[in-house]
Design an enzyme around this catalytic site. Structure first.
Site, short mmCIF file in Angstrom:
data_model
loop_
_atom_site.label_atom_id
_atom_site.label_comp_id
_atom_site.label_asym_id
_atom_site.label_seq_id
_atom_site.Cartn_x
_atom_site.Cartn_y
_atom_site.Cartn_z
N LYS A 1 0.79 -1.09 0.08
CA LYS A 1 0.11 0.06 0.15
C LYS A 1 0.92 1.28 -0.05
CE LYS A 1 -1.57 3.00 2.10
NZ LYS A 1 -1.47 4.56 1.49
N GLU B 1 8.57 17.43 14.90
CA GLU B 1 9.31 16.85 13.60
C GLU B 1 8.90 17.81 12.56
OE1 GLU B 1 10.61 12.91 11.10
OE2 GLU B 1 8.67 12.94 12.03
N CYS C 1 13.60 10.71 7.07
CA CYS C 1 13.79 10.45 8.48
C CYS C 1 14.90 10.72 9.04
CB CYS C 1 13.51 9.08 8.63
SG CYS C 1 11.84 8.61 7.61
#
Length: 414
Positions: free
Chosen positions: A175, A384, A283
């Site tokens: 997905k 973040e 990340c």
């Protein structure tokens, strides 16, 4: 501009469902809608899991030699189509071509690992662990496993997951992010060309509703997820509640400590490259620099010089070093966080909130931004940002800097 329909991949072919919900896919550099991605509903998830289950029964019994042959062929096909994959990444994500090519290369590293999977599938035998008792361990496929992958690495992260899952005898349902879904279909075609049986690799395009269906489906044995921390927590809770094995990787706030005796030129180069590569949508991007001691002002000045020199422009342009953010919402969120940082007392040394990009005024642009005198209670430090914003904090000693990093609630790379 022509809007392309972006379908699913099921039973070895592209599948378009008439009347299905769709989502817009953009070219981030122009702001134009380029695609309409189909969004899978519960019925299609059911159908995909049934297909994967049937194909997986045969694949799990295939020999390691056959699996290795498919992996070898897939590796060479990915390598030979690397430019095509990189172009697909750039068109929908926005990262520059060099960065996209690097992503494909890192995905290939994982296929290399998966090619040698036979060594990792060895069981074990222990004799006489109790009187007259021997113990054997055997590694077996789980069955149907699914990967829910993020927009920032639409090739590398799927290859982390699918290559290992398929090499170990599982059927895999991908997905991908609905923001940049086209690369997933290229991977599906390459798996088929490599000789993978139909149904062993499936692509279900979708949104959060599709994810919820996969998490709840009894036919899916395991879920691997990469994304934001709140969603990772939700995925972990829902998946484990449904009895699945779950790997859920969330966000990060990566710190770089610069000590007084550091080579400041080298440190400034590293901060800019790690902070603004892929528009900060990584990340492991460095989003915080902790400057220790007196050289802090010099370090900020040197970072600022390099920050202003980063060439921002359309991703496919050969002289662009940084492209746009992936969506208008991402751009607006990052701009809002810079506004908040300034309001809370941070010094905006380099302001990238409203860059002028010749020939592409409607793209999702935020230029590299440098904030100094950030403190740990500021929103730009606590959240973040996932954009091209580098925050500088000050510390008097190494011990103070390490303690600051240790208190941060995110998992960190330092």
């Amino acid at each position: 501009m022509t809007v392309t329909s972006i379908p699913h991949w099921l039973d070895g072919a592209r599948l378009t469902v008439d009347g299905a919900r769709t989502g817009d896919v953009f070219n981030p550099a122009t702001g134009e809608v380029t695609g309409a991605v189909q969004l899978a509903d519960a019925a299609l998830v059911d159908r995909a899991v049934a297909s994967a289950t049937a194909a997986g029964r045969e694949w799990r019994n295939s020999s390691l030699a056959r699996r290795t042959q498919v992996l070898f062929a897939f590796r060479e096909l990915v390598r030979s189509h690397a430019d095509e994959l990189a172009a697909a990444i750039t068109a929908e994500h926005g990262k520059v071509l060099d960065d996209a090519a690097g992503e494909v290369a890192r995905g290939l590293d994982n296929i290399d690992y998966a090619v040698g999977i036979a060594e990792h599938l060895r069981g074990s035998f222990s004799s006489e662990v109790g009187t007259g008792v021997d113990v054997r361990s055997i590694r077996e496929p789980l069955g149907v496993v699914a990967g829910i992958t993020p927009f920032n690495f639409p090739v590398m992260v799927p290859l982390w997951m699918c290559a290992n899952a398929i090499a170990t005898g599982n059927a895999f349902i991908l997905k991908p992010s609905d923001r940049d879904p086209s690369a997933s279909l290229l991977l599906a075609e390459l798996w088929q060309q490599a000789g993978l049986p139909d149904g062993v690799f499936t692509v279900l395009q979708g949104d959060a509703g599709t994810v919820q269906e996969l998490l709840a489906h009894r036919g899916v044995s395991a879920i691997s997820f990469v994304g934001s921390t709140p969603v990772a927590q939700s995925v972990y809770e829902a998946g484990t509640r449904a009895g699945k094995r779950v790997q859920a990787l969330g966000g990060a706030k990566n710190h770089m400590i610069v000590l007084p005796d550091a080579d400041l030129d080298l440190a400034a180069d590293a901060a800019v490259n790690a902070g603004f590569g892929s528009a900060g949508e990584r990340c492991m991007a460095i989003s915080v620099v902790v400057a220790v001691g007196e050289p802090g002002d010099d370090l900020v000045r040197m970072i600022a010089e390099r920050t202003r020199a980063v060439r921002v422009g359309p991703s496919a342009a050969p002289d662009s070093e940084m492209g746009p953010l992936v969506t208008a919402a991402a751009r607006d969120r990052v701009r809002g966080l810079i506004d908040t940082g300034e309001a809370e007392g941070a010094t905006v040394v380099v302001d990238g909130r409203d860059p002028a990009i010749p020939g592409a005024p409607d793209g999702f642009w935020v230029a590299p931004t440098l904030l100094d005198h950030v403190t740990t209670d500021m929103t730009v430090y606590r959240e973040e940002i996932f954009g091209p914003v580098l925050c500088v904090l000050r510390a008097d000693t190494y011990e103070e800097a390490v303690a600051l990093v240790a208190r941060n609630p995110y998992g960190n790379g330092v």
